[in-house]
Design an enzyme around this catalytic site. Structure first.
Site, PDB file in Angstrom:
ATOM      1  N   HIS A   1      13.193  -1.737  -2.196  1.00 35.89           N
ATOM      2  CA  HIS A   1      11.965  -0.951  -2.096  1.00 35.89           C
ATOM      3  C   HIS A   1      10.705  -1.806  -2.117  1.00 35.89           C
ATOM      4  O   HIS A   1       9.601  -1.267  -2.013  1.00 35.89           O
ATOM      5  CB  HIS A   1      11.923   0.087  -3.223  1.00 35.89           C
ATOM      6  CG  HIS A   1      12.943   1.165  -3.071  1.00 35.89           C
ATOM      7  ND1 HIS A   1      12.657   2.394  -2.515  1.00 35.89           N
ATOM      8  CD2 HIS A   1      14.266   1.203  -3.378  1.00 35.89           C
ATOM      9  CE1 HIS A   1      13.749   3.143  -2.502  1.00 35.89           C
ATOM     10  NE2 HIS A   1      14.741   2.442  -3.019  1.00 35.89           N
TER      11      HIS A   1
ATOM     12  N   ASP B   1       2.823  -4.840   0.135  1.00 40.32           N
ATOM     13  CA  ASP B   1       3.529  -3.646  -0.328  1.00 40.32           C
ATOM     14  C   ASP B   1       4.711  -3.387   0.581  1.00 40.32           C
ATOM     15  O   ASP B   1       4.610  -3.564   1.806  1.00 40.32           O
ATOM     16  CB  ASP B   1       2.600  -2.430  -0.311  1.00 40.32           C
ATOM     17  CG  ASP B   1       2.770  -1.541  -1.524  1.00 40.32           C
ATOM     18  OD1 ASP B   1       3.846  -1.586  -2.142  1.00 40.32           O
ATOM     19  OD2 ASP B   1       1.826  -0.808  -1.869  1.00 40.32           O
TER      20      ASP B   1
END
Length: 465
Positions: free
Chosen positions: A157, A370
């Site tokens: 993730h 991110d």
């Protein structure tokens, strides 16, 4: 259909299942309800003594929640230590913040082994195991060492670093060997996938067969063949659209609108973390007011930043820095009836945030690095299609690969971000509607259900055995 066994660092509290706001929680619950299975992981509880107790099990229909506590030592070495003071900064390209310690690495391995040992008795031969995130990279290898032959997939993730960054980790080869124990390794973007493939080629002299964007890459390394592929995680789009529409009538949204007194709103929502680019974001807003003074007393910036890992020095430092920055900027520009920056160190529920997003004229999402950033997608989904706001999005967020109709910015370029804010605040309605519609087409065709089904389908077809 094979039963699905999901393993994650945290298991969503059972009584919060209906309100699970995170993409992982929404996807996991839907998948498990469809196939039946187990959600296994840490309970979130830290106990002082070493524990070897059996998992606490709760059955809800065809779904079993199985959780374990962590001892204080395990929590410090596995979670605070190697996972969050070594891997987290490494994977977010912050090499200067990496702390390397054999003690924490051993704790990381020990906890993964402990979790694997406790899961083995719960497994059936035809189960599929889906492991999530950087906390649990060794988990698949730990299961293999205990004789497990089930199909196993892993999804990361966070970003995956370029080989030049990854080799800063002393045990990088061991970490990649552990990753190669899975049958399928998933990443958010093709950039992350390419970084993984480059490491296999450059550092291991392994073989990579590129099967195209939808087919992923076959990896041959450490005597195994596995599939690696990009699966960009998404949101429960239509559900969020409905929530945002009703949230406009909520008490919190009405209070926010009344407090603005007709001013326009820029919003940022991020966990308090050095990867989110918050100091640069505050400086960009300051630059906007300095360069385009017509926005003084006409625009407010709301930054919601719930604290996390509050005992880690780097997080203490950034919290202090942001308090000082917001105080200085407010002191420079504030009027007796207007405070430019509203900086809140607290969290809000999903429905409240949906109302805030819909109220905001600009969504400011500018991480320095991110994996995906679901806030960007949530902001777009919450907009009124007849009068949508504008998303200003960092090129270093995984979401920028899909939401290319946003205003894409380099968060390190403070002046360019300020110019993008100016453009967003003055953008004509037809252009705003066109950009919003383009992004909504992506969010509707590639929602959280698409992500879940794509991954599970690929796991059933991945090389096995």
């Amino acid at each position: 259909m094979s039963r699905l066994v999901v393993v994650s660092n945290r298991v969503a509290p059972i009584d919060e299942g209906k309100q699970a706001a995170g993409g992982l929680a929404v996807a996991v619950l839907a998948a498990l309800k469809k196939t039946g299975g187990i959600w296994f992981g840490w309970s979130g509880t830290v106990v002082e003594e070493e524990s070897q107790s059996e998992p606490r099990r709760t059955d809800v229909g065809r779904l079993t929640y199985a959780t374990l506590d962590l001892s204080r030592r395990d929590f410090e070495e596995y979670y605070n230590g190697f996972a969050n003071q070594t891997l987290w900064p490494l994977f977010h390209y912050r090499v200067g913040l990496i702390e390397v310690s054999r003690r924490t690495r051993e704790g990381y391995k020990r906890v993964n082994g402990y979790f694997a040992e406790k899961l083995v008795p719960l497994l059936s031969p035809d189960d599929m195991v889906w492991v999530h995130d950087y906390h649990l990279i060794p988990f698949g290898e730990e299961l293999r060492q205990r004789g497990c032959t089930q199909r196993m997939g892993f999804f990361l993730h966070t970003p995956f670093p370029a080989p030049e960054i990854l080799v800063a980790l002393p045990n990088h080869r061991e970490l990649i060997r552990e990753l190669c124990a899975y049958d399928l390794v998933g990443f958010h973007t093709h950039v992350d996938l390419r970084s993984f493939a480059d490491y296999i080629r450059q550092e291991l002299d392994g073989e990579v067969e590129d099967r195209g964007p939808e087919g992923g890459m076959l990896i041959h390394a450490f005597g195994r063949t596995l599939l690696a592929r990009a699966f960009p995680i998404s949101i429960d789009t239509e559900n969020l659209v409905g929530i945002a529409e009703t949230a406009m009538r909520s008490r919190h949204t009405q209070r926010l609108k009344e407090s603005l007194v007709g001013r326009r709103l820029i919003i940022g929502v991020d966990r308090l973390d050095y990867s989110k680019g918050l100091p640069q974001r505050f400086q960009a807003f300051e630059q906007l007011l300095a360069t385009y003074p017509e926005h003084c007393n006409r625009v407010s910036f709301l930054q919601v930043a719930p604290p996390s890992r509050e005992d880690v020095p780097e997080y203490i430092a950034i919290k202090r820095e942001l308090s000082e920055l917001s105080g200085r900027i407010n002191g420079r520009f504030a009027e007796f009836d207007w405070v430019p920056i509203r900086y809140l160190n607290k969290s809000f529920g999903r429905r409240v945030l949906a109302g805030f997003y819909r109220t905001a004229h600009v969504g400011l999402v500018t991480p320095l690095r991110d994996g995906m950033n679901l806030v960007a997608k949530e902001y777009v989904a919450c907009q009124d299609a007849d009068d949508p706001g504008v998303l200003v999005l960092s090129t270093f967020a995984g979401a920028a690969r899909e939401l290319d109709s946003a205003l894409i910015v380099n968060p390190f370029d403070i002046e360019a971000v300020a110019d993008a804010l100016q453009r967003a605040l003055t953008m004509p309605l037809p252009e705003r509607k066109e950009r919003h519609a383009a992004m909504m087409r992506i969010l509707r065709s590639h929602d959280i259900g698409w992500w879940r089904e794509s991954y599970v389908d690929a796991l059933t077809r991945a090389p096995y055995g």
